[in-house]
Enzyme design. Sequence first.
Site, short mmCIF file in Angstrom:
data_model
loop_
_atom_site.label_atom_id
_atom_site.label_comp_id
_atom_site.label_asym_id
_atom_site.label_seq_id
_atom_site.Cartn_x
_atom_site.Cartn_y
_atom_site.Cartn_z
N THR A 109 -12.72 -7.10 7.50
CA THR A 109 -11.26 -7.05 7.33
C THR A 109 -10.60 -6.43 8.56
O THR A 109 -9.58 -6.92 9.05
CB THR A 109 -10.88 -6.17 6.11
OG1 THR A 109 -11.68 -6.54 5.03
CG2 THR A 109 -9.42 -6.26 5.79
N ALA A 134 -1.73 -0.14 13.19
CA ALA A 134 -1.97 1.18 12.59
C ALA A 134 -3.44 1.52 12.74
O ALA A 134 -4.30 0.86 12.17
CB ALA A 134 -1.59 1.14 11.11
N GLY A 168 0.84 -1.21 0.00
CA GLY A 168 0.00 0.00 0.00
C GLY A 168 0.86 1.25 0.00
O GLY A 168 2.09 1.17 -0.01
N PHE A 169 0.20 2.37 0.05
CA PHE A 169 0.91 3.64 -0.01
C PHE A 169 1.86 3.80 1.19
O PHE A 169 3.08 3.92 1.02
CB PHE A 169 -0.14 4.77 -0.09
CG PHE A 169 0.33 6.11 0.36
CD1 PHE A 169 1.44 6.71 -0.23
CD2 PHE A 169 -0.34 6.78 1.37
CE1 PHE A 169 1.87 7.96 0.18
CE2 PHE A 169 0.09 8.03 1.79
CZ PHE A 169 1.19 8.61 1.21
N ILE A 170 1.35 3.72 2.39
CA ILE A 170 2.23 3.91 3.56
C ILE A 170 3.13 2.69 3.75
O ILE A 170 4.33 2.82 4.02
CB ILE A 170 1.40 4.18 4.85
CG1 ILE A 170 0.54 5.43 4.68
CG2 ILE A 170 2.33 4.33 6.06
CD1 ILE A 170 -0.36 5.77 5.85
N LYS A 227 -11.70 0.09 14.04
CA LYS A 227 -10.33 0.37 14.45
C LYS A 227 -10.22 0.49 15.98
O LYS A 227 -9.19 0.15 16.57
CB LYS A 227 -9.83 1.66 13.79
CG LYS A 227 -9.46 1.46 12.32
CD LYS A 227 -8.23 0.58 12.24
CE LYS A 227 -7.67 0.49 10.85
NZ LYS A 227 -6.43 -0.29 10.82
N TYR A 239 -15.83 2.41 10.32
CA TYR A 239 -14.37 2.36 10.19
C TYR A 239 -13.72 2.69 11.53
O TYR A 239 -12.90 1.93 12.05
CB TYR A 239 -13.94 3.34 9.09
CG TYR A 239 -12.45 3.43 8.89
CD1 TYR A 239 -11.70 2.30 8.60
CD2 TYR A 239 -11.80 4.65 8.99
CE1 TYR A 239 -10.33 2.39 8.41
CE2 TYR A 239 -10.43 4.75 8.79
CZ TYR A 239 -9.70 3.62 8.51
OH TYR A 239 -8.35 3.71 8.33
N GLY A 250 -3.59 -1.78 -2.54
CA GLY A 250 -2.15 -1.65 -2.81
C GLY A 250 -1.83 -2.09 -4.22
O GLY A 250 -2.72 -2.55 -4.95
N LEU A 277 -0.59 -3.00 8.95
CA LEU A 277 -1.17 -1.87 8.20
C LEU A 277 -2.32 -2.30 7.30
O LEU A 277 -3.02 -1.45 6.76
CB LEU A 277 -0.09 -1.19 7.35
CG LEU A 277 0.72 -0.06 7.98
CD1 LEU A 277 1.49 -0.54 9.19
CD2 LEU A 277 1.68 0.56 6.96
#
Length: 322
Positions: free
Chosen positions: A96, A118, A11-13, A154, A150, A37, A77
């Site tokens: 997920t 994360a 993925g990006f990060i 988390k 979301y 990703g 992540l």
Amino acid sequence: MASYLITGGAGFIGSHLAEALLARGHHVWIIDDLSTGSIANLDPIRENPRLQYFVDTIMNTARMAELIDRVDGVFHLAAAVGVRLIFENPVHTIQTNIRGTEIVLELAARKKKKVQIASTSEVYGKGARVPFRESEDLVLGPTTCPRWSYACSKLIDEFLALAYWREKQMPTLVTRFFNTVGPRQTGRYGMVIPNFVGQALRGEALTVHGDGRQTRSFAHVRDVVRAVIELMERDDTNGEVFNIGNPQEVSIIDLARRILELTGSHSEIRHVPYEEVYGPDFEDLDRRVPDVTKLAGTIDWSALQDLDAILRAVIETERGKL
Ligand code: UDP
């Protein structure tokens, strides 16, 4: 040297994190299902002999057990991310984010491997006491508004990670990422900066949601990744929660204006009602600014890249794609 597993490492990060860990001499294992990703994100490091990657889901428990066995620690992540995606796929988001984290923690606990979870600034929700401190009360909206699923999923992840430390002395820590930007972030999932920059460069109108007075604070991915690694390397971070972000605050309308200035674009700014973008039952956050006192006190950290530096970097990358 240590070896680490990054879930969501394509993925990006995650891909920036992999790059930084390799640069420090570590071994890196990546698992990513390529849902958001992409393998192209790994282009700069694909040939590195200290990198191994697997295209697979974190729900594959056998694979995960094998990977976690091999490493000293896990950066977790992998998650369903992006407001638009979450709004459109709430079932997938919840599954997920909760089941995936359960698997990671359950497996890591057997071997007492350190896990960094994360999390996200979304958990501060509608809290009004800005800048947000880690100890702040968390104020979420009703369950009829899918956005909050979301933050809520988390938060379960956070509780679970902290519970493993408290109850089983398994080393865990939680990092709450504020808006993170930089090369390789795609506008495809609605993220505002790549979106605006792309629109400005193509001469299209910049689509500001609502009146644009909502604010965000944007950190460069390299600043974020530095904090992520240094927190992981310390023992006094176990069982703790840290904000990671750049406290520099900007309204979305000012952000649009600045992007027009920096790109020299003659695009206009178009205000789009939230309802048109996300349909009814959508709630946005007014202000979102991190208090990074705890982070700065623990690892001697400050953001090295300000908003203009971030925007210039993104503009350069997006120009390259035209
Ligand atoms: N936004 C906008 N136009 C866009 C994309 C986003 O005005 O094309 C707004 C969005 O409504 C929010 C802010 O920019 O108020 C940040 O959005 P993003 O999805 O990047 O991150 P998040 O909402 O998770 O902070």
